[in-house]
Design a protein around this motif. Structure first.
Motif, mmCIF file in Angstrom:
data_model
loop_
_atom_site.group_PDB
_atom_site.id
_atom_site.type_symbol
_atom_site.label_atom_id
_atom_site.label_comp_id
_atom_site.label_asym_id
_atom_site.label_seq_id
_atom_site.Cartn_x
_atom_site.Cartn_y
_atom_site.Cartn_z
ATOM 1 N N SER A 175 4.109 -8.619 -1.549
ATOM 2 C CA SER A 175 4.440 -7.587 -2.531
ATOM 3 C C SER A 175 5.921 -7.688 -2.849
ATOM 4 N N GLY A 208 6.650 -3.531 -1.736
ATOM 5 C CA GLY A 208 5.472 -2.677 -1.731
ATOM 6 C C GLY A 208 4.782 -2.573 -3.086
ATOM 7 N N ASN A 241 1.309 -4.714 -4.023
ATOM 8 C CA ASN A 241 0.947 -5.163 -2.675
ATOM 9 C C ASN A 241 -0.485 -5.709 -2.664
#
Ligand SMILES: *[C@@H]1O[C@H](CO)[C@@H](O)[C@H](O)[C@H]1NC(C)=O
Ligand SMILES: *[C@@H]1O[C@H](CO)[C@@H](O)[C@H](O)[C@H]1NC(C)=O
Ligand SMILES: *[C@@H]1O[C@H](CO)[C@@H](O)[C@H](O)[C@H]1NC(C)=O
Ligand SMILES: *[C@@H]1O[C@H](CO)[C@@H](O)[C@H](O)[C@H]1NC(C)=O
Ligand SMILES: *[C@@H]1O[C@H](CO)[C@@H](O)[C@H](O)[C@H]1NC(C)=O
Ligand SMILES: *[C@@H]1O[C@H](CO)[C@@H](O)[C@H](O)[C@H]1NC(C)=O
Ligand SMILES: *[C@@H]1O[C@H](CO)[C@@H](O)[C@H](O)[C@H]1NC(C)=O
Ligand SMILES: *[C@@H]1O[C@H](CO)[C@@H](O)[C@H](O)[C@H]1NC(C)=O
Ligand SMILES: *[C@@H]1O[C@H](CO)[C@@H](O)[C@H](O)[C@H]1NC(C)=O
Ligand SMILES: *[C@@H]1O[C@H](CO)[C@@H](O)[C@H](O)[C@H]1NC(C)=O
Ligand SMILES: *[C@@H]1O[C@H](CO)[C@@H](O)[C@H](O)[C@H]1NC(C)=O
Length: 738
Positions: free
Chosen positions: A220, A223, A226
């Motif tokens: 990712s 994040g 991801n």
């Protein structure tokens, strides 16, 4: 070459650049530039050391003081020629020599900057042919590669396939493995420096991992997005050819050298996410020349269409697979929460989190001491005052202000975004780009609320209901050189793609942004190109003996149909449609093309034998009569209609085509044509009966009707169906007005 590029360099690089050139020009009146001296096919006598011959050719024309430094490199493996520093006069002397096919100045090209594979239907658990897939070698001509990336680890890989003849010459501290089996670098910008195939920009690692990177779980960008990052053919091998350098670009003499090596090294497919900066003649287009030699050796070349949409596509030859970029069903957005609780969505890849705090919103005109109101509202260069933006989110009515607001130290920035409103780019600080209606909402809030504050949230992934559609930046047709050949060929995911990156490169491309990441999110036809490279390798892993044109045909005739009413340029935006790699493994019929057909095609398009000799190297014979229908057995059918002034635009055009049966031995295909009020299509014969695999059948499509000035473009289609396979070709007629 260097002149133009030096203008945009930082002062440090400028010095290097000027020094680099001075070494070869001294105080000569005549400036030395890099020229490519192209000598066509390799001669009969392959034993002859060609480099020696190249040196002696240079000795004949180059002033003795410069001889030692003139030759940059020799092309000796897949075709013949060399690159050298020459004056105008010297290059003219060389051009007049009999063995020389053409001499042209080297120019600078530029890179055209995961879930995307699921979107195409090629899933992690899709049926595969792992043994053959593992024999596939994908050559990537780009900014190099980051060899330590998880995407290129070789756990579970056997030694390279026997056909591999390449090397690992990646420079110091560069190790290949059984996944990344080869690396080379070329640097005509600064030939004397120690080189490396290591990627310092991220672009080459990104494209290579998209085409053939390993399956990497939990990848990712801070994040965002991801999930699992993977290439189209995770079992395939990669060979990296570095030709591009930060701030400089990619010298065409180096690109040609990479083709010379890649073809001889034994790669199966070459991926080139690079494009000409402008429309160049065929004989000066190194990617077209390199790809031509590749196609004669059975190697498919895939190239990005370009990022200059809605302007013209620069990848235009029929022996290259040209790829447009589309958005996928997942988009990245960045929300702005106003002090009164309303949320507005904009675009960016923003990994920063203001932790729920709201900051005062200041319009550019309120934070300036230097600029007039109009300039300041756009946050143009040198407008913002460091002290006045401190602790504030800045609001600008243009999207040029990112660097200014970031450097001035604003908390964040919200702008009216016009340049690429459908794309999110990685930003160096909290940022959101708004379309006009959303920007008006924000400005309205600003106008009507005294104590105006905003929070900019970390980006999130949302469903994109508009997918697939071609990105605004993707270059469009028609084809400026071959008006009756549709380009681009297909479209593939090219927006907000997560893939491997270089930890040395700033993810936002701002030097002050010191973040270092292993995976990043990029957009461009550069990202779409390796999706097609991976898809082509996937198809080839089931059909190792198919020609490049058969693989291309399979991916084109099985492509998803795009919705023409969503895109005024229709097929000129997306070609045959959006790739469907799994379906392409069983196309039923293919439109095959032999390398010699390209010669006939060029003859019919007005290239004479002497020009073609320049391109092909060998002597070329053009048929005495040019056929008015310059029919190449292409999987798409296109015709530019030159409408007589003041007359109703009635057209009638025939396309002759031949299909080869690659489906079931005994099969019967019926022609299904689209229908429209303003055209008629007849297909003769309209039924094709096959009794063997490999059998060929020919047919003629007659397309007639009327072009209306309302559209200037009519899209239709022919589909051959045996009830199982559907082999679809778009038919496009357009007028010169387009
Ligand atoms: C080799 O390169 C890797 C990756 O940049 C780096 O971590 C390592 O320190 C380098 N080793 C040497 C000896 O330079
Ligand atoms: C990514 O998702 C996985 C599984 O859902 C989770 O374990 C991991 O923490 C996530 N990583 C980040 C950086 O959000
Ligand atoms: C302005 O608004 C913020 C957040 O809505 C609030 O915390 C702050 O007290 C307000 N300031 C004034 C002067 O009203
Ligand atoms: C800046 O521009 C906005 C929008 O036009 C306006 O509302 C505001 O009064 C201006 N502020 C200053 C200090 O001129
Ligand atoms: C905000 O105010 C300015 C003038 O102060 C005006 O030009 C602009 O159109 C207003 N914006 C909106 C969305 O009402
Ligand atoms: C917040 O302000 C905007 C602009 O004035 C307005 O359109 C919106 O309805 C307001 N939201 C709330 C919850 O009052
Ligand atoms: C094509 O797009 C138009 C306009 O967005 C829409 O009305 C139509 O339903 C779409 N057609 C298909 C087949 O999706
Ligand atoms: C071939 O075409 C080129 C470019 O159009 C032209 O310069 C040349 O004179 C032509 N040669 C012949 C033999 O017609
Ligand atoms: C196309 O096919 C028709 C019918 O077979 C033939 O008469 C015509 O000459 C062909 N045209 C070309 C350009 O090959
Ligand atoms: C299509 O063919 C029909 C029947 O021959 C004819 O009446 C009609 O005018 C044709 N349409 C066009 C647009 O040419
Ligand atoms: C179609 O072509 C005509 C004449 O060349 C031009 O005036 C008109 O703007 C074009 N229409 C469209 C929709 O491109």
């Amino acid at each position: 070459m260097a002149g133009l590029q030096c203008l945009i360099l930082s002062s440090v690089l400028l010095v290097l650049c000027v020094l680099g050139r001075m070494a070869y020009s001294h105080a000569e009146d005549q400036e030395r530039k890099i020229y490519v001296v192209y000598m066509g096919n390799l001669g009969e006598n392959e034993e002859l050391p060609k480099t020696t011959h190249h040196s002696s050719m240079l000795e004949d024309v180059v002033d003795s003081r410069f001889q030692g430094q003139s030759l940059i490199r020799s092309y000796t493996r897949s075709f013949n020629g060399f690159a050298a520093y020459l004056t105008h006069e010297e290059q003219e002397k060389l051009a007049s020599r009999e063995e020389v096919v053409s001499v042209f100045p080297s120019i600078v090209l530029h890179p055209q900057t995961t879930r995307s594979w699921d979107f195409t239907g090629l899933r992690e658990n899709s049926i595969r042919n792992p043994t053959v897939e593992s024999d596939m070698i994908v050559g990537v001509i780009d900014t190099g590669i980051w060899p330590e990336s998880k995407s290129f680890k070789d756990k579970g890989f056997s030694p390279p396939p026997k056909k591999w003849k390449g090397v690992c010459k990646g420079g110091q501290n560069f190790t290949c493995n059984n996944k990344l089996i080869g690396a080379r670098y070329y640097n005509s910008f600064m030939p004397s420096t120690t080189g490396s195939a290591r990627d310092t920009e991220g672009h080459g690692s990104h494209t290579a991992s998209t085409a053939a990177g390993n399956v990497v779980k939990g990848a990712s960008f801070y994040g965002i997005a991801n999930g699992t990052a993977r290439g189209g053919v995770p079992s395939a091998r990669i060979a990296a050819y570095k030709v591009c350098y930060p701030s400089f670009g990619c010298q065409s003499s180096d690109i040609l050298a990479a083709f010379d090596d890649a073809i001889a090294d034994g790669v199966d497919i070459i991926s080139v996410s690079l494009g000409n900066p402008e429309l160049v003649a065929l004989e000066n287009d190194v990617i077209a020349i390199g790809a031509l030699h590749a196609s004669r050796k059975g190697v498919l070349v895939v190239q990005s269409a370009g990022n200059s949409g809605p302007d013209l596509v620069t990848s235009i030859v029929p022996w290259v697979f040209t790829v447009a970029a589309s958005i996928t069903d997942k988009g990245i957005i960045t929300k702005v929460v106003l002090g009164n609780g309303t949320t507005i969505s904009g675009k960016s890849v923003n990994s920063f989190n203001l932790k729920g705090n709201s900051y005062p919103l200041a319009y550019g005109n309120e934070t300036t001491t230097t600029c007039d109101e109009q300039l300041a509202m756009g946050c143009l260069e040198s407008c913002l005052d460091k002290r006045m933006v401190k602790g504030k989110v800045v609001l600008c009515n243009e999207d040029k202000g990112m660097e200014e607001a970031f450097n001035a130290g604003a908390v964040g920035l919200v702008v009216h975004s016009t340049r690429a409103p459908d794309v999110s780019f990685v930003v160096p600080f909290p940022f959101s780009g708004l379309t006009m209606p959303r920007f008006n909402d924000l400005e309205g809030y600003f106008n009507t609320t005294k104590n105006h504050t905003v929070d900019i949230l970390k980006s999130e992934v949302v469903k994109n209901l508009n997918a697939p559609s071609v990105a605004s930046f993707s270059s469009r047709g028609p084809n400026f050189l071959f008006p009756n050949l549709l380009k681009p060929d297909v479209t593939a995911p090219g927006v907000e793609i997560l893939a491997a990156y270089s930890p040395l490169s700033s993810p936002s491309e701002f030097p002050q942004d010191k973040r270092s990441v292993k995976y990043s999110i990029l957009s461009g036809t550069s990202m779409a190109c390796p999706h097609v490279t991976g898809a082509a390798a996937y198809v080839k892993s089931f059909h190792p003996n198919w020609s490049p044109s058969a693989i291309k045909s399979a991916l084109m005739t099985t492509a998803w149909r795009m919705n023409a009413s969503k895109d005024p340029k229709a097929e000129f935006s997306y070609g045959a449609g959006h790739i469907d790699p799994v379906k392409a493994v069983h196309p039923g019929l293919v439109y095959d093309i032999s390398p010699d057909d390209y010669i006939t095609f060029l003859c019919n398009n007005g290239y004479n034998a002497s020009t073609l000799r320049k391109i092909f190297g060998t002597s070329v014979h053009c048929p005495d009569k040019r056929t008015p229908n310059d029919d190449l057995n292409y999987p798409t059918m296109t015709f530019r209609f030159v409408s007589p002034i003041g007359k109703s635009a009635k057209f009638s055009r025939q396309f002759n085509r031949t299909v080869t049966n690659v489906g079931s031995a005994n099969s019967i295909y019926k022609a299904i044509t689209s229908s429209g009020l303003d055209y008629n299509i007849t297909v003769n014969p309209s039924i094709l009966k096959f009794t063997a695999i490999g059998q060929k059948q020919s047919f003629v499509v007659t397309f007639s009707g009327k072009l209306t000035s309302k559209t200037n473009l009519t899209s239709a289609s022919l589909e051959w169906s045996d009830g199982v396979h559907s082999v679809r070709s778009p038919i496009v007629i357009y007028s010169t007005g387009l």
